[in-house]
Design a protein around this motif. Structure first.
Motif, PDB file in Angstrom:
ATOM      1  N   ASP A 190      -0.639   5.297  14.004  1.00 29.76           N
ATOM      2  CA  ASP A 190      -1.159   6.344  13.131  1.00 29.76           C
ATOM      3  C   ASP A 190      -2.519   6.829  13.625  1.00 29.76           C
ATOM      4  O   ASP A 190      -3.240   6.124  14.311  1.00 29.76           O
ATOM      5  CB  ASP A 190      -1.352   5.804  11.723  1.00 29.76           C
ATOM      6  N   VAL A 191      -2.907   8.015  13.132  1.00 27.56           N
ATOM      7  CA  VAL A 191      -4.276   8.488  13.366  1.00 27.56           C
ATOM      8  C   VAL A 191      -5.218   7.630  12.520  1.00 27.56           C
ATOM      9  O   VAL A 191      -4.806   7.062  11.510  1.00 27.56           O
ATOM     10  CB  VAL A 191      -4.420   9.968  12.948  1.00 27.56           C
ATOM     11  N   PRO A 192      -6.494   7.517  12.912  1.00 30.32           N
ATOM     12  CA  PRO A 192      -7.426   6.665  12.167  1.00 30.32           C
ATOM     13  C   PRO A 192      -7.537   7.109  10.714  1.00 30.32           C
ATOM     14  O   PRO A 192      -7.548   8.293  10.396  1.00 30.32           O
ATOM     15  CB  PRO A 192      -8.748   6.851  12.898  1.00 30.32           C
TER      16      PRO A 192
ATOM     17  N   ASN B 285       0.846  -1.186   0.000  1.00 34.16           N
ATOM     18  CA  ASN B 285       0.000   0.000   0.000  1.00 34.16           C
ATOM     19  C   ASN B 285       0.884   1.238   0.000  1.00 34.16           C
ATOM     20  O   ASN B 285       1.423   1.624   1.029  1.00 34.16           O
ATOM     21  CB  ASN B 285      -0.919  -0.028   1.236  1.00 34.16           C
ATOM     22  N   MET B 286       1.024   1.861  -1.155  1.00 35.40           N
ATOM     23  CA  MET B 286       1.907   3.015  -1.291  1.00 35.40           C
ATOM     24  C   MET B 286       1.140   4.322  -1.031  1.00 35.40           C
ATOM     25  O   MET B 286       1.735   5.356  -0.835  1.00 35.40           O
ATOM     26  CB  MET B 286       2.466   3.090  -2.725  1.00 35.40           C
ATOM     27  N   VAL B 287      -0.190   4.228  -1.047  1.00 36.45           N
ATOM     28  CA  VAL B 287      -0.997   5.457  -1.031  1.00 36.45           C
ATOM     29  C   VAL B 287      -1.230   5.943   0.381  1.00 36.45           C
ATOM     30  O   VAL B 287      -0.946   7.074   0.728  1.00 36.45           O
ATOM     31  CB  VAL B 287      -2.353   5.207  -1.729  1.00 36.45           C
ATOM     32  N   THR B 288      -1.732   5.041   1.228  1.00 35.31           N
ATOM     33  CA  THR B 288      -2.027   5.403   2.610  1.00 35.31           C
ATOM     34  C   THR B 288      -1.519   4.288   3.506  1.00 35.31           C
ATOM     35  O   THR B 288      -2.289   3.533   4.061  1.00 35.31           O
ATOM     36  CB  THR B 288      -3.537   5.565   2.855  1.00 35.31           C
ATOM     37  N   PRO B 289      -0.171   4.183   3.683  1.00 36.75           N
ATOM     38  CA  PRO B 289       0.371   3.058   4.453  1.00 36.75           C
ATOM     39  C   PRO B 289      -0.102   3.083   5.891  1.00 36.75           C
ATOM     40  O   PRO B 289      -0.125   4.135   6.511  1.00 36.75           O
ATOM     41  CB  PRO B 289       1.882   3.259   4.372  1.00 36.75           C
ATOM     42  N   THR B 290      -0.498   1.932   6.416  1.00 39.51           N
ATOM     43  CA  THR B 290      -0.960   1.834   7.791  1.00 39.51           C
ATOM     44  C   THR B 290       0.228   1.533   8.670  1.00 39.51           C
ATOM     45  O   THR B 290       0.920   0.550   8.490  1.00 39.51           O
ATOM     46  CB  THR B 290      -1.978   0.679   7.941  1.00 39.51           C
ATOM     47  N   VAL B 291       0.534   2.413   9.627  1.00 41.42           N
ATOM     48  CA  VAL B 291       1.652   2.188  10.535  1.00 41.42           C
ATOM     49  C   VAL B 291       1.105   2.237  11.940  1.00 41.42           C
ATOM     50  O   VAL B 291       0.275   3.071  12.251  1.00 41.42           O
ATOM     51  CB  VAL B 291       2.740   3.285  10.356  1.00 41.42           C
ATOM     52  N   ARG B 292       1.604   1.360  12.821  1.00 45.35           N
ATOM     53  CA  ARG B 292       1.135   1.301  14.203  1.00 45.35           C
ATOM     54  C   ARG B 292       1.253   2.676  14.839  1.00 45.35           C
ATOM     55  O   ARG B 292       2.276   3.335  14.738  1.00 45.35           O
ATOM     56  CB  ARG B 292       1.996   0.277  14.945  1.00 45.35           C
TER      57      ARG B 292
END
Lengths: 181, 246
Positions: B126-128, B117-124
């Motif tokens: 992060d904001v919702p 996921n290059m667009v909106t990577p989910t990282v521990r």
């Protein structure tokens, strides 16, 4: 996780052989991870080197004393951050909507140009080893003067302050003598 | 005053400035030329020390890389060569006698990985995630591909962007719908050629054709990837060799 804590402590104690172990342990998995992104192999290797440097600096500066994840997870998070930064710097890259902020990673940023740094480094390397160590512990490892005094066994904090001040004065003189001031 | 200034500088370089000290520092930098020059000099010295340490680390890593590639001693080469030949003979006998057939489906299973996921990577931490695309890609990150596909389909209908199209195509492939993947990837005129380059598009088209069992079309796509300067080229070369030597 115990192994990671041992590694962190070893590096803080100055055991750089541990750095070699970490480097070799995660090199292939990191390059495989980077291979999923549209970047050349040489770039991936440079990013691995930069990521290892950031990891090392955060460890020796005490930023990872309370790391909750593993060293590997943190290292890969740095790598991901660097890969995205590289991709954003490529031409034809438009502003992307909905970009979320990355996990905070502490990076020592430099303001001085590389050309000037190479010149200043020459003067810095002419300083005696004790001066270099004081400056390294203060500016690179971010230790307070109390901690440096204890580590280098100065008689007092004032003695250390005077010595640091003389080191900076010497450095200034060398820079001016070399015509670079 | 000198002592206070020295404490300010120490606090700055050790990252322990209080809010009040930060304000003092900024005031001095604007109104005290002597302080400002001394501070600027120390910042340059700090950068110099960092630069020097980093150069040493890079050299250390470079030497580690070189050591990993170091050839064996001349004395031992004879034995390594002989041992290698024996191993090769044994492997060839084993290979021709017992090697299972390479099939397109097996190659697909071996090489298929979801594109990051290059667009909106989910990282521990992060904001919702916000926005329809972000929600859809959050599901994608969680490997909930059926739900992600439903959401991405809705997004694509309202905002037919490259990102929505691409990740929908990947979801379809992971849901064993290669025909849909091929239709989406081939129909679109891709504008974002950084994240969704022709090489990446051809890679996933190749995988979709493998899943369909169409070796010829897959080979055609992977040859293009193999000829690129992308990090996927090595894997593509292996697939090409496997398909051509079946």
């Amino acid at each position: 996780m115990n192994r990671d804590r041992r590694w962190i402590q070893s590096l803080k104690n100055g055991d750089n052989a541990t750095l070699d172990t970490i480097y070799l342990q995660y090199k292939d998995p990191f390059l495989a991870f980077a291979g999923r992104y549209p970047i050349a192999k040489e770039v991936a290797m440079d990013i691995y080197h930069d990521s290892m440097i950031i990891l090392y600096e955060n460890i020796v500066r005490g930023k990872l004393d309370t790391l909750k994840s593993s060293i590997k997870t943190y290292l890969f998070a740095i790598g991901k951050y660097k890969i995205y930064a590289h991709l954003k710097s490529m031409p034809q890259q438009e502003e992307r909507q909905g970009d979320e902020p990355m996990e905070e990673i502490s990076v020592l940023e430099m303001d001085t140009t590389e050309e000037r740094l190479k010149l200043l480094e020459g003067a810095y390397l002419q300083l005696g080893p004790k001066c270099q160590q004081v400056l390294r512990l203060f500016y690179y490892k971010g230790l307070k003067l109390d901690a440096i005094q204890a580590q280098m066994a100065y008689e007092s904090k004032d003695t250390l302050k005077s010595h640091k001040s003389r080191c900076l004065k010497q450095l200034k003189e060398k820079i001016q003598a070399n015509g670079k001031g | 005053m000198e002592k206070d200034n020295a404490q300010l500088i120490e606090a700055y370089f050790t990252g322990t400035l209080t809010t009040h000290q930060q304000q003092q520092l900024e005031w001095l930098l604007q109104h005290d030329t002597t302080f400002s020059e001394a501070f600027k000099f120390e910042k340059e010295i700090r950068d110099t020390v960092i630069y020097n340490e980093r150069q040493a680390l890079k050299e250390r890593f470079y030497n580690l890389d070189k050591k990993e590639m170091k050839p064996v001693r001349k004395q031992a080469r004879w034995w390594y060569a002989a041992a290698s030949i024996l191993v090769l003979i044994g492997a060839a006998w084993f290979f021709w006698g017992t090697q299972p057939e390479v099939t397109p489906e097996k190659l697909y299973a071996q090489y298929m990985e979801p594109y990051p996921n290059m667009v909106t990577p989910t990282v521990r931490g992060d904001v919702p995630a916000v926005g329809m695309l972000s929600e859809a890609l959050a599901l994608y990150d969680q490997q909930a591909y059926a739900q992600a596909a439903t959401r991405l389909n809705q997004v694509y209908e309202e905002h037919p962007t490259d990102a929505a199209a691409f990740y929908l195509a990947i979801c379809r492939l992971l849901l064993k719908q290669p025909a849909e993947t091929i239709r989406i990837l081939e129909a679109r005129k891709w504008e974002d050629t950084v994240y969704f380059s022709p090489t990446v598009i051809n890679w996933y088209l190749g995988l979709a054709f493998l899943q369909q069992g169409d070796s010829d079309e897959a080979l055609h796509r992977f040859k293009r990837v193999a000829g690129s300067d992308n990090s996927l080229s090595n894997k593509a070369t292996k697939i090409v060799n496997a398909l051509e030597n079946r």
